[in-house]
Design an enzyme around this catalytic site. Structure first.
Site, PDB file in Angstrom:
ATOM      1  N   THR A  69       1.319   6.737   0.307  1.00 42.41           N
ATOM      2  CA  THR A  69       0.496   5.930   0.137  1.00 42.41           C
ATOM      3  C   THR A  69       0.595   5.428  -1.288  1.00 42.41           C
ATOM      4  O   THR A  69       0.902   6.238  -2.197  1.00 42.41           O
ATOM      5  CB  THR A  69      -0.912   6.053   0.377  1.00 42.41           C
ATOM      6  OG1 THR A  69      -1.618   4.616   0.369  1.00 42.41           O
ATOM      7  CG2 THR A  69      -1.584   6.826  -0.441  1.00 42.41           C
ATOM      8  N   SER A  84       0.946  -1.452   0.142  1.00 45.73           N
ATOM      9  CA  SER A  84      -0.120   0.028  -0.066  1.00 45.73           C
ATOM     10  C   SER A  84       0.759   1.340  -0.045  1.00 45.73           C
ATOM     11  O   SER A  84       0.421   2.450   0.316  1.00 45.73           O
ATOM     12  CB  SER A  84      -0.978  -0.045   1.202  1.00 45.73           C
ATOM     13  OG  SER A  84      -1.865  -1.062   1.281  1.00 45.73           O
ATOM     14  N   THR A 108      -6.115   6.921   7.819  1.00 43.69           N
ATOM     15  CA  THR A 108      -5.967   5.887   6.892  1.00 43.69           C
ATOM     16  C   THR A 108      -7.282   5.367   6.637  1.00 43.69           C
ATOM     17  O   THR A 108      -8.434   5.416   7.322  1.00 43.69           O
ATOM     18  CB  THR A 108      -5.079   4.759   7.537  1.00 43.69           C
ATOM     19  OG1 THR A 108      -4.941   3.731   6.627  1.00 43.69           O
ATOM     20  CG2 THR A 108      -5.634   3.886   8.780  1.00 43.69           C
ATOM     21  N   GLY A 109      -7.395   4.664   5.500  1.00 43.57           N
ATOM     22  CA  GLY A 109      -8.755   3.807   5.078  1.00 43.57           C
ATOM     23  C   GLY A 109      -9.067   4.530   3.966  1.00 43.57           C
ATOM     24  O   GLY A 109      -8.429   4.874   3.135  1.00 43.57           O
ATOM     25  N   ARG A 120      -6.975   8.453  -9.992  1.00 43.18           N
ATOM     26  CA  ARG A 120      -7.535   8.569  -8.809  1.00 43.18           C
ATOM     27  C   ARG A 120      -6.507   8.926  -7.496  1.00 43.18           C
ATOM     28  O   ARG A 120      -5.611   8.587  -7.687  1.00 43.18           O
ATOM     29  CB  ARG A 120      -8.187   7.251  -8.002  1.00 43.18           C
ATOM     30  CG  ARG A 120      -9.031   7.425  -6.863  1.00 43.18           C
ATOM     31  CD  ARG A 120      -8.126   6.797  -5.667  1.00 43.18           C
ATOM     32  NE  ARG A 120      -8.788   6.711  -4.397  1.00 43.18           N
ATOM     33  CZ  ARG A 120      -8.286   6.574  -3.268  1.00 43.18           C
ATOM     34  NH1 ARG A 120      -7.236   6.654  -3.339  1.00 43.18           N
ATOM     35  NH2 ARG A 120      -9.164   6.674  -2.311  1.00 43.18           N
ATOM     36  N   VAL A 121      -7.091  10.119  -6.782  1.00 41.51           N
ATOM     37  CA  VAL A 121      -6.273  10.533  -5.785  1.00 41.51           C
ATOM     38  C   VAL A 121      -7.132  10.497  -4.308  1.00 41.51           C
ATOM     39  O   VAL A 121      -8.452  10.827  -4.675  1.00 41.51           O
ATOM     40  CB  VAL A 121      -5.533  12.092  -5.867  1.00 41.51           C
ATOM     41  CG1 VAL A 121      -5.142  12.663  -4.658  1.00 41.51           C
ATOM     42  CG2 VAL A 121      -4.732  12.063  -6.924  1.00 41.51           C
ATOM     43  N   GLY A 122      -6.621  10.003  -3.318  1.00 36.92           N
ATOM     44  CA  GLY A 122      -7.082   9.815  -2.300  1.00 36.92           C
ATOM     45  C   GLY A 122      -6.999  10.850  -1.083  1.00 36.92           C
ATOM     46  O   GLY A 122      -6.430  12.012  -1.695  1.00 36.92           O
ATOM     47  N   ASP A 123      -7.111  10.841   0.021  1.00 37.52           N
ATOM     48  CA  ASP A 123      -6.880  11.453   0.957  1.00 37.52           C
ATOM     49  C   ASP A 123      -5.620  11.883   1.604  1.00 37.52           C
ATOM     50  O   ASP A 123      -5.199  12.954   2.080  1.00 37.52           O
ATOM     51  CB  ASP A 123      -7.820  11.166   2.535  1.00 37.52           C
ATOM     52  CG  ASP A 123      -7.094  10.185   2.843  1.00 37.52           C
ATOM     53  OD1 ASP A 123      -6.934   9.100   2.014  1.00 37.52           O
ATOM     54  OD2 ASP A 123      -7.085  10.008   4.061  1.00 37.52           O
ATOM     55  N   THR A 173       0.419   1.234   4.347  1.00 38.01           N
ATOM     56  CA  THR A 173       0.249   2.768   4.211  1.00 38.01           C
ATOM     57  C   THR A 173       0.372   3.202   5.631  1.00 38.01           C
ATOM     58  O   THR A 173      -0.164   3.155   6.412  1.00 38.01           O
ATOM     59  CB  THR A 173      -1.354   2.995   3.775  1.00 38.01           C
ATOM     60  OG1 THR A 173      -1.643   2.171   2.704  1.00 38.01           O
ATOM     61  CG2 THR A 173      -1.597   4.236   3.878  1.00 38.01           C
ATOM     62  N   GLY A 196     -10.235   6.879   1.272  1.00 36.76           N
ATOM     63  CA  GLY A 196     -10.079   8.227   1.366  1.00 36.76           C
ATOM     64  C   GLY A 196     -11.142   9.121   0.758  1.00 36.76           C
ATOM     65  O   GLY A 196     -11.118  10.284   1.352  1.00 36.76           O
TER      66      GLY A 196
HETATM   67  C1  SD4 Z   1      -6.466   6.534   0.192  1.00 38.79           C
HETATM   68  N1  SD4 Z   1      -6.240   6.549   2.497  1.00 38.79           N
HETATM   69  O1  SD4 Z   1      -5.746   6.510  -0.955  1.00 38.79           O
HETATM   70  C2  SD4 Z   1      -5.603   6.113   1.465  1.00 38.79           C
HETATM   71  C3  SD4 Z   1      -5.467   4.610   1.664  1.00 38.79           C
HETATM   72  C4  SD4 Z   1      -4.886   4.095   2.761  1.00 38.79           C
HETATM   73  O2  SD4 Z   1      -4.618   2.403   4.195  1.00 38.79           O
HETATM   74  O3  SD4 Z   1      -4.712   4.677   3.730  1.00 38.79           O
HETATM   75  N2  SD4 Z   1      -4.902   2.847   2.996  1.00 38.79           N
HETATM   76  O4  SD4 Z   1      -7.405   6.530   0.306  1.00 38.79           O
END
Ligand code: SD4
Length: 332
Positions: A210, A90, A243-244, A220-223, A192, A246
């Protein structure tokens, strides 16, 4: 400042007042002893906290703090350990790719001055967190994305390398058989990484790095690399990282929310819990995804909370490196 605090304590008229009065008297006669007493009771730093079971990473950050490096550098050194670990799927090299088979990385840092730097959707560079620091320090911008981020990294001396390991390639080949996009709760389990560090002077910095969600859409871009969502640092109050899934953290500006809740007086645990509950209360399908927050306040107290069990956080404090399960809302 400290003296004023002792005087306030003395005026409280509670059990604490006795202690406060003693300390005022002490401060008048022997200021040094009073300060030492206060430090022992209040101060819980230096400290490093990170998402997931990443003891090697927190140990590296702790070591950097011991060597007198800044909290920012400690975070970069710590996160760098996981970025270089090809087995972690990750983050950094070995990260699971997007649907087209490309490993794209997001990372950001924030320092005690409220400065921020990030790279989004960057390919071929193993240490995005170090590039994020350079974006912060060496450019007039705060975010570089895609090819621009990669070219900037190369101009700064980073080498291009193939980040798709055989294990991640075969994970992708397998996924393509059904090509179903379904974030898997706790898939991250140890890699991550969001990290917060406070040095011996109480200075806070943070970082988050991450490869994002496995098999995401291209682009795609997360948080994780977005200020206020995956990370926020306010050196006067505290810091938080996430985490998790996003998308859910972004919609609630989660890390900023946690820091603001601490500013209003919540403990790190309480602030993380409230931010998680905002997501739970808004999302009918919260059972299908995980979000976890870790936070620290200005005293160096740390806390964490997640939607489901399975999330862990690792803390290095007073020479001890411990991974623990924080509070959670739902048992899977
Ligand atoms: C995301 N928050 O790109 C990240 C993924 C992540 O543990 O944290 N995974 O959404």
């Amino acid at each position: 400042m400290k003296r004023r605090k002792f005087i306030q304590n003395a005026a409280l008229g509670s059990v604490g007042a006795t202690l406060g009065a003693t300390l005022v008297a002490c401060a008048d006669t022997d200021k040094k002893t009073a300060i030492a007493l206060e430090d022992q009771t209040d101060k819980q730093y230096p400290v490093v906290i990170a998402t997931w079971d990443v003891k090697n990473a927190t140990a590296a950050a702790w070591q950097s703090l011991q060597e007198g490096k800044s909290a920012l550098q400690a975070v970069i050194d710590g996160c760098g350990v996981e970025e270089a670990n090809a087995e972690g799927q990750s983050v950094g090299i070995g990260g699971l790719p997007d649907r087209e088979g490309r490993v794209t990385l997001d990372a950001c840092v924030m320092n005690e001055h409220g400065n921020y730097g990030a790279v989004l959707c960057m390919e071929n560079i193993k240490h995005p967190i170090a590039v994020a620091k350079m974006v912060m320090e060496d450019t007039p911008h705060v975010i570089l994305a895609g090819v621009g981020a990669e070219e900037f990294a190369v101009s700064q001396g980073f080498e291009r390398e193939n980040l798709l390991t055989e294990a991640s390639r075969s994970g992708w080949e397998n996924w393509k058989k059904t090509a179903q996009y379904k974030p898997i709760i706790n898939i991250e389990n140890h890699d991550t990484i969001g990290m917060l560090a406070m040095d011996k002077d109480g200075t806070i910095s943070g970082g988050c790095t991450t490869s994002g969600l496995a098999f995401k859409m291209a682009g795609r871009v997360g948080d994780s690399a977005v200020i206020g969502s995956g990370l926020f640092v306010d050196n006067e109050v505290g810091a938080c990282t996430a985490t998790g899934l996003g998308e859910e953290v972004l919609k609630t500006v989660g890390s900023y929310l946690v820091v603001e809740l601490m500013r209003q007086g919540k403990t790190p645990d309480e602030a993380c819990k409230e931010a998680v509950m905002r997501i739970v209360n808004k999302s009918k399908n919260y059972k299908d995804f995980q979000v976890g927050y870790i936070a620290m306040n200005k005293k160096g107290e740390t806390g964490a909370y997640s939607i489901h069990n399975g999330f862990v956080a690792t803390t290095f404090r007073s020479g001890e490196n411990t991974t623990e399960t924080p509070g959670f809302y739902n048992t899977l």
